[in-house]
Scaffold this active site. Sequence first.
Site, PDB file in Angstrom:
ATOM      1  N   GLY A  35      -4.852  -8.776 -32.120  1.00  0.00           N
ATOM      2  CA  GLY A  35      -5.729  -8.951 -31.140  1.00  0.00           C
ATOM      3  C   GLY A  35      -6.244  -9.701 -30.413  1.00  0.00           C
ATOM      4  O   GLY A  35      -6.248 -10.736 -29.707  1.00  0.00           O
ATOM      5  N   HIS A  36      -6.815 -10.782 -31.468  1.00  0.00           N
ATOM      6  CA  HIS A  36      -7.985 -11.731 -31.665  1.00  0.00           C
ATOM      7  C   HIS A  36      -6.392 -13.091 -31.478  1.00  0.00           C
ATOM      8  O   HIS A  36      -7.349 -13.623 -30.268  1.00  0.00           O
ATOM      9  CB  HIS A  36      -8.231 -12.031 -32.676  1.00  0.00           C
ATOM     10  CG  HIS A  36     -10.065 -10.945 -32.961  1.00  0.00           C
ATOM     11  ND1 HIS A  36      -9.477  -9.809 -33.583  1.00  0.00           N
ATOM     12  CD2 HIS A  36     -10.819 -10.414 -32.566  1.00  0.00           C
ATOM     13  CE1 HIS A  36     -10.709  -9.237 -34.264  1.00  0.00           C
ATOM     14  NE2 HIS A  36     -11.229  -9.766 -32.921  1.00  0.00           N
ATOM     15  N   ARG A 184     -12.082  -2.327 -36.930  1.00  0.00           N
ATOM     16  CA  ARG A 184     -12.928  -1.068 -37.464  1.00  0.00           C
ATOM     17  C   ARG A 184     -11.615  -0.598 -38.192  1.00  0.00           C
ATOM     18  O   ARG A 184     -12.009   0.784 -39.112  1.00  0.00           O
ATOM     19  CB  ARG A 184     -13.808  -0.322 -36.864  1.00  0.00           C
ATOM     20  CG  ARG A 184     -15.111  -0.538 -36.070  1.00  0.00           C
ATOM     21  CD  ARG A 184     -15.855  -0.516 -35.151  1.00  0.00           C
ATOM     22  NE  ARG A 184     -17.172  -1.110 -35.377  1.00  0.00           N
ATOM     23  CZ  ARG A 184     -17.266  -1.497 -34.363  1.00  0.00           C
ATOM     24  NH1 ARG A 184     -17.049  -2.052 -32.961  1.00  0.00           N
ATOM     25  NH2 ARG A 184     -18.938  -1.924 -35.446  1.00  0.00           N
TER      26      ARG A 184
END
Length: 280
Positions: A35-36, A184
């Site tokens: 995602g990053h 997370r």
Amino acid sequence: MEWLGDTPALRAWRAGLPAGARVGFVPTMGFLHAGHASLMALLRPRVDALLVSIYVNPLQFGPSEDLDRYPRDAEGDAALCRAEGVDAVFAPASLYAPDFSTVVRVDGLTDGLCGASRPTHFQGVTTVVARLFGLTGAHVAAFGEKDYQQLAVIRRMVADLAIPVEIVGGPIVRDEGGLALSSRNAYLSEPDRRRARTLRAALRALQAAYDAGERDVDALRAVARACVDADRLDYLEVVDAASLRALHRVEGPARALIAAYYGATRLIDNVDVAAGAGAP
Ligand code: AMP
């Protein structure tokens, strides 16, 4: 790729860029994933110098949240940034002087959703992001739609304070089972990871009900809620896509957002209600 461990190193790197160089910036809390990486890839072709920050910002964590156990992996992060063609990583141990006294707070947009259960979270985010924009002098910065409310809040702050940076939003990157990637997710047991996929399934069911003609928000939420397998649902809302105000009926651009707990781990996800349940 340069590793900048403190603010003087960042300033020196910034000052050494050629005059007129366009700087792209992706702020993160590290433990980087695809995602990053997607945000870095979004900016890479648009800028001369690409900067990523890695900083677990204490200001955006509540007293009983996971600041102390937030996952870290400097080596993995460096490898991912190198693979994405990042020019410099700013990874300071601390970002605030002892006499730091300023809070940047966006009202209204932060009242509901994550702001309701994490009352000081967004002012921590806007304060650190404003400081990072000041330090980096970035021309363009990318944020993920995964944190949809955060993206709206940052856009508001930049407009209100006339900060000279362009904000670009990137689509949510998911795993093969549809779970939105998140640092997370590392906290989840394998059974909980499977259960957490029901968050996406719930949002898809909501989209399918919308596609079938349902416009009443209580009915849409009921369809979604029936799909969720979580230890605790924090919220499941359908809001106006721009103002983030809760809707009774969907009559224009709307976003469905969900937050739920698996043990102490809080996960979030969201979709464009009208994007179509068949959309990727
Ligand atoms: P974080 O490290 O969690 O603070 O996230 C840093 C940036 O990456 C934020 O703009 C997030 O919205 C974005 N991001 C996190 N997870 C995802 C994802 N699964 N897809 C797209 N962007 C993401």
